[in-house]
Design a protein around this motif. Structure first.
Motif: not given
Length: 204
Positions: A126-132, A171-184, A186-189
């Motif tokens: 998953d590309w999101r692994d690198l993104a986070w 596709r789309g915006c995973l994180l908007k400027p100023g927003a907090e990730p939707d995964e905490d 611990a989950k990202r790690q």
């Protein structure tokens, strides 16, 4: 010729020289020069970009492959006018023109591939692994992911936006400027627990 060679020899950071960013497939094919209008500004922003973002990636994952680096204003304008995947010069998200703007309006970026992750991505990662991972470790401004090789645009600004977008599903915006990730955290790690140990200055 000799001035351009001198420019290419300028070392931007521990791992990168200006020459690493001057090659352009658009310029090569269409016989267009890729020379900064303001070399001093291009070097200044390029140095900040490499020291802040690219060096930590190279030291952590090994070689970083530059797909598209610096573009001169004239070359980028040509690319935009001929629909060669270049944004307008006045587009605030156009990151390849390093020698524009002053103060907080400065910007530098490049399209890059991390071969270490590209191999994992080819096997379904998953590309999101690198993104986070980048979100948790780098002082980036914007990241845009692309399907081929999981290449991505990585952007530096003096005041980072902290925005992540992707053309890879989902596709789309995973994180908007100023927003907090939707995964905490611990989950990202857990996503990147098998990544190499980080080497660099971590984002607080």
């Amino acid at each position: 010729m000799w001035s351009l060679e001198t420019l290419g020899r300028v070392r931007l950071s521990r791992h990168f020289f200006m020459r690493d960013f001057l090659y352009s497939e658009i310029g090569n094919f269409h016989q267009k020069q890729n020379i900064p209008d303001n070399p001093d500004l291009a070097l200044e922003t390029g140095r900040a970009f490499c020291e802040t973002l690219l060096d930590p990636l190279e030291e952590t994952f090994g070689r970083v492959a530059v797909r598209s680096g610096y573009r001169s204003p004239s070359l980028n304008r040509f690319g935009n006018e001929n629909r060669l995947n270049c944004a307008r010069n006045d587009n605030p998200l156009e990151c390849h023109i390093w020698d524009r703007g002053e103060g907080d309006a400065r910007i530098a970026g490049a399209s890059i591939v991390i071969p270490w992750f590209a191999d994992h991505y080819a096997q379904g990662r998953d590309w999101r692994d690198l993104a986070w991972w980048m979100h948790d470790h780098l002082i980036y401004s914007e990241i845009w992911f692309f399907p081929k090789l999981c290449a991505f645009n990585l952007v530096w600004r003096p005041e980072p936006l902290r925005r992540i977008d992707s053309y890879i599903d989902p596709r789309g915006c995973l994180l908007k400027p100023g927003a907090e990730p939707d995964e905490d955290r611990a989950k990202r790690q857990l996503r990147y627990a098998d990544f190499p140990a980080f080497r660099g200055i971590a984002y607080p």
